[in-house]
Design a protein around this motif. Structure first.
Motif, mmCIF file in Angstrom:
data_model
loop_
_atom_site.group_PDB
_atom_site.id
_atom_site.type_symbol
_atom_site.label_atom_id
_atom_site.label_comp_id
_atom_site.label_asym_id
_atom_site.label_seq_id
_atom_site.Cartn_x
_atom_site.Cartn_y
_atom_site.Cartn_z
ATOM 1 N N SER A 182 0.831 -1.201 0.000
ATOM 2 C CA SER A 182 0.000 0.000 0.000
ATOM 3 C C SER A 182 0.864 1.249 0.000
ATOM 4 C CB SER A 182 -0.915 0.008 1.228
ATOM 5 O OG SER A 182 -1.622 1.217 1.302
ATOM 6 N N SER A 183 0.425 2.268 -0.719
ATOM 7 C CA SER A 183 1.224 3.483 -0.865
ATOM 8 C C SER A 183 1.354 4.257 0.430
ATOM 9 C CB SER A 183 0.593 4.389 -1.927
ATOM 10 O OG SER A 183 -0.723 4.755 -1.546
ATOM 11 N N ASN A 184 0.455 4.020 1.406
ATOM 12 C CA ASN A 184 0.553 4.770 2.645
ATOM 13 C C ASN A 184 1.373 4.051 3.710
ATOM 14 O OD1 ASN A 184 -1.117 2.728 3.404
ATOM 15 N ND2 ASN A 184 -2.807 4.014 4.140
ATOM 16 N N VAL A 185 1.985 2.912 3.359
ATOM 17 C CA VAL A 185 2.843 2.196 4.295
ATOM 18 C C VAL A 185 4.193 2.894 4.379
ATOM 19 C CG1 VAL A 185 4.075 0.056 4.725
ATOM 20 C CG2 VAL A 185 1.710 -0.021 3.970
ATOM 21 N N ARG A 186 4.622 3.192 5.594
ATOM 22 C CA ARG A 186 5.889 3.875 5.797
ATOM 23 C C ARG A 186 6.934 2.863 6.268
ATOM 24 N NH1 ARG A 186 6.114 7.029 9.778
ATOM 25 N NH2 ARG A 186 7.070 8.922 8.958
ATOM 26 N N PRO A 187 8.155 2.911 5.783
ATOM 27 C CA PRO A 187 9.173 1.964 6.210
ATOM 28 C C PRO A 187 9.489 2.127 7.687
ATOM 29 C CG PRO A 187 10.140 3.759 4.932
ATOM 30 C CD PRO A 187 8.664 3.899 4.809
ATOM 31 N N LEU A 188 9.739 1.016 8.336
ATOM 32 C CA LEU A 188 10.081 1.055 9.745
ATOM 33 C C LEU A 188 11.487 1.610 9.942
ATOM 34 C CD1 LEU A 188 8.773 -2.438 10.881
ATOM 35 C CD2 LEU A 188 7.632 -0.239 11.101
ATOM 36 N N HIS A 189 11.662 2.376 11.018
ATOM 37 C CA HIS A 189 12.999 2.808 11.399
ATOM 38 C C HIS A 189 13.743 1.600 11.952
ATOM 39 C CE1 HIS A 189 12.188 7.386 11.738
ATOM 40 N NE2 HIS A 189 11.449 6.834 10.804
ATOM 41 N N HIS A 190 15.049 1.627 11.849
ATOM 42 C CA HIS A 190 15.835 0.480 12.310
ATOM 43 C C HIS A 190 16.074 0.511 13.810
ATOM 44 C CE1 HIS A 190 16.511 -1.007 8.289
ATOM 45 N NE2 HIS A 190 16.971 0.169 7.893
ATOM 46 N N GLU A 191 16.030 1.701 14.415
ATOM 47 C CA GLU A 191 16.289 1.786 15.846
ATOM 48 C C GLU A 191 15.100 1.231 16.631
ATOM 49 O OE1 GLU A 191 14.498 5.849 14.816
ATOM 50 O OE2 GLU A 191 15.785 4.349 13.870
ATOM 51 N N THR A 192 15.377 0.744 17.827
ATOM 52 C CA THR A 192 14.325 0.261 18.708
ATOM 53 C C THR A 192 13.823 1.417 19.553
ATOM 54 O OG1 THR A 192 15.279 -1.960 18.817
ATOM 55 C CG2 THR A 192 13.767 -1.321 20.582
ATOM 56 N N ILE A 193 12.523 1.666 19.476
ATOM 57 C CA ILE A 193 11.909 2.739 20.251
ATOM 58 C C ILE A 193 10.957 2.091 21.243
ATOM 59 C CG2 ILE A 193 10.582 4.872 20.164
ATOM 60 C CD1 ILE A 193 11.330 5.055 17.187
ATOM 61 N N LYS A 194 11.308 2.187 22.509
ATOM 62 C CA LYS A 194 10.541 1.519 23.551
ATOM 63 C C LYS A 194 9.422 2.426 24.058
ATOM 64 C CE LYS A 194 12.886 -0.623 26.714
ATOM 65 N NZ LYS A 194 13.885 -0.861 27.788
ATOM 66 N N VAL A 195 8.211 1.899 24.040
ATOM 67 C CA VAL A 195 7.057 2.645 24.526
ATOM 68 C C VAL A 195 6.309 1.799 25.555
ATOM 69 C CG1 VAL A 195 4.753 3.518 23.908
ATOM 70 C CG2 VAL A 195 6.741 4.111 22.501
ATOM 71 N N VAL A 196 6.002 2.417 26.683
ATOM 72 C CA VAL A 196 5.159 1.787 27.694
ATOM 73 C C VAL A 196 3.739 2.307 27.504
ATOM 74 C CG1 VAL A 196 4.606 1.700 30.153
ATOM 75 C CG2 VAL A 196 6.958 1.388 29.396
ATOM 76 N N VAL A 197 2.783 1.377 27.436
ATOM 77 C CA VAL A 197 1.374 1.716 27.250
ATOM 78 C C VAL A 197 0.634 1.486 28.564
ATOM 79 C CG1 VAL A 197 -0.759 1.180 26.019
ATOM 80 C CG2 VAL A 197 1.446 1.059 24.815
ATOM 81 N N TYR A 198 0.111 2.563 29.143
ATOM 82 C CA TYR A 198 -0.763 2.422 30.309
ATOM 83 C C TYR A 198 -2.114 1.913 29.827
ATOM 84 C CZ TYR A 198 1.670 4.419 34.384
ATOM 85 O OH TYR A 198 2.493 4.623 35.464
ATOM 86 N N ASP A 199 -2.510 0.759 30.337
ATOM 87 C CA ASP A 199 -3.768 0.146 29.922
ATOM 88 C C ASP A 199 -4.890 0.597 30.844
ATOM 89 O OD1 ASP A 199 -5.857 -1.386 29.082
ATOM 90 O OD2 ASP A 199 -5.033 -3.305 29.753
ATOM 91 N N PHE A 200 -5.571 1.677 30.440
ATOM 92 C CA PHE A 200 -6.770 2.112 31.151
ATOM 93 C C PHE A 200 -8.020 1.478 30.540
ATOM 94 C CE2 PHE A 200 -3.931 5.950 31.623
ATOM 95 C CZ PHE A 200 -3.625 5.715 32.960
ATOM 96 N N GLY A 201 -7.804 0.610 29.554
ATOM 97 C CA GLY A 201 -8.892 -0.024 28.799
ATOM 98 C C GLY A 201 -8.554 0.040 27.326
ATOM 99 N N VAL A 202 -7.294 -0.267 27.009
ATOM 100 C CA VAL A 202 -6.751 -0.034 25.667
ATOM 101 C C VAL A 202 -7.459 -0.867 24.601
ATOM 102 C CG1 VAL A 202 -4.908 -1.776 25.845
ATOM 103 C CG2 VAL A 202 -4.609 0.224 24.351
ATOM 104 N N LYS A 203 -7.733 -0.235 23.463
ATOM 105 C CA LYS A 203 -8.260 -0.951 22.298
ATOM 106 C C LYS A 203 -7.097 -1.597 21.554
ATOM 107 C CE LYS A 203 -11.447 1.000 19.790
ATOM 108 N NZ LYS A 203 -12.128 2.037 18.955
ATOM 109 N N LEU A 204 -7.318 -2.798 21.045
ATOM 110 C CA LEU A 204 -6.235 -3.539 20.408
ATOM 111 C C LEU A 204 -5.722 -2.852 19.151
ATOM 112 C CD1 LEU A 204 -7.385 -7.249 20.828
ATOM 113 C CD2 LEU A 204 -6.089 -5.787 22.389
ATOM 114 N N ASN A 205 -6.586 -2.105 18.469
ATOM 115 C CA ASN A 205 -6.119 -1.449 17.255
ATOM 116 C C ASN A 205 -5.184 -0.287 17.548
ATOM 117 O OD1 ASN A 205 -6.440 -2.290 14.586
ATOM 118 N ND2 ASN A 205 -7.600 -0.444 14.070
#
Length: 382
Positions: A182-205
């Protein structure tokens, strides 16, 4: 033979219809959703915990249910479901079964065949209110009204504790088709970017969209302390959506307050409200909330209008932030706040759901903006 069901509101209004789904009784705050599709995503959105949802679109169930489109890891979260006309014979190659059978499996009480236009008009005029659905023939409308009329409502109740994960976990699944051409797909960066997600009721999407941007995701319970999060050395923090009154989530407000200035932060929906409270602002309850997939929101920086998916009953009072954060997005229906950014720090949030894609993909850029905020890249709108 179809079984009679009753919907009784706390103002005394009674609707008689037919039962579909599980039998029994259920109580909750009755709200209406204006989406024309997406009933499965609505049913499984943890933000609807404590609420009975009425769909304004007339025919529901025509494309069935499938195991891929759920938005929570286990069961549906709504307290009950109201539709004008339930269609028991789905036509969809992706369907795994009928909506009614899905509701029965998960114990969700539903009512069909009522005048949902009249119900919606009532909720618009009077505001969201408590209601009860019953399929029990022994209970009269008067008896049900006695049970619901003095209900104190769900304000002040911490519903997040009922939907958050009980332990931390890693997430890797991306948005379907991300690896395609798909034309709107952006290439992934090679570096690892760590994100913590606080689950207050997170939607899977939300998690899928974050993973598609190349983030290394760790999802943590809502009560995880700020110290524990900082020990994970994340590059950024995501405050997820969730149900109910943000002021009731005192531990979330306290922990986010301690994280401000320590890491880049992105808040969505309830996460946006908790961020506003952590910044010293206040929130207030809307008359009947925003629930649907067709809400126009204006990006004040670009002037562009996004068609957004929303599900919230509370709103951040931007004036109460006293200049710490500025308004970035505004709802064109009622002028309420839909997004803020911190005046100095790498922190921003939106009230709507950028992952939901209710037809358009207008709001996907927010995940890229979060990534660019972390990496120092310059975000381009297109």
């Amino acid at each position: 033979m179809k079984k009679r069901a009753l919907l009784v509101l706390s103002n005394g209004l009674v609707f008689e219809g037919e039962s579909f789904g599980a039998e029994g009784e259920t109580e909750g705050e009755v709200v209406f959703n204006t989406s024309m599709a997406g009933y499965q995503e609505i049913l499984t959105d943890p933000s609807y915990k404590g609420q009975i949802v009425a769909m304004t679109y007339t025919q529901i169930g025509n494309y069935g249910i499938n195991h891929e489109d759920i938005e929570s890891k286990d069961a549906p979260k709504v307290e009950g479901f109201i539709v004008k006309e339930y269609l028991d014979y789905p036509s969809n190659w992706r369907s795994d079964g009928a909506l009614g059978h899905y509701l029965i499996k998960h114990g969700i009480v539903g009512i069909q065949g009522i005048d949902t236009r009249a119900l919606t008009s009532c909720l618009r005029d009077c505001g969201s209110m408590m209601g009860i659905i019953s399929t029990d023939a022994r209970h009269t409308p008067a008896a049900l009204f006695e049970r619901i009329r003095d209900h104190s409502g769900i304000g002040g109740i911490d519903l997040v504790k009922e939907v958050t994960t009980d332990k931390s976990y890693k997430w890797h699944e991306k948005v379907w088709g991300y690896e395609g051409s798909s034309s709107n797909v952006r290439p992934l960066h090679h570096e690892t970017i760590k994100v913590v997600v606080y689950d207050f009721g997170v939607k899977l999407n939300i998690l899928r969209n974050l993973a598609a941007e190349g983030f290394d995701l760790t999802v943590v319970p809502a009560e995880t302390s700020s110290a524990e999060v900082l020990e994970m050395s994340p590059d950024g923090i995501l405050l997820s959506n969730g149900p109910g009154d943000p002021e009731a989530v005192s531990y979330g407000i306290r922990n986010v307050k301690a994280l401000i200035g320590k890491k880049p932060i992105f808040g969505i929906c309830l996460g946006h409200q908790i961020l506003g409270l952590a910044l010293g602002g206040r929130t207030y309850k809307l008359k009947f909330g925003h629930h649907g997939g067709n809400h126009p929101v204006k990006d004040l920086a670009t002037g562009k209008v996004e068609i957004t998916s929303q599900n919230h009953n509370y709103c951040v009072d931007v004036e109460s932030l006293k200049g710490q954060a500025v308004l970035t997005h505004k709802n064109l229906y009622d002028g309420t706040a839909e997004g803020i950014r911190h005046a100095e720090l790498p922190i921003f949030s939106v009230q709507y759901h950028p992952e939901a894609a209710p037809g358009p993909n207008d709001s996907n850029y927010l995940f890229r903006r979060f990534k660019d905020m972390i990496t120092g890249g310059k975000y381009e709108s297109q």
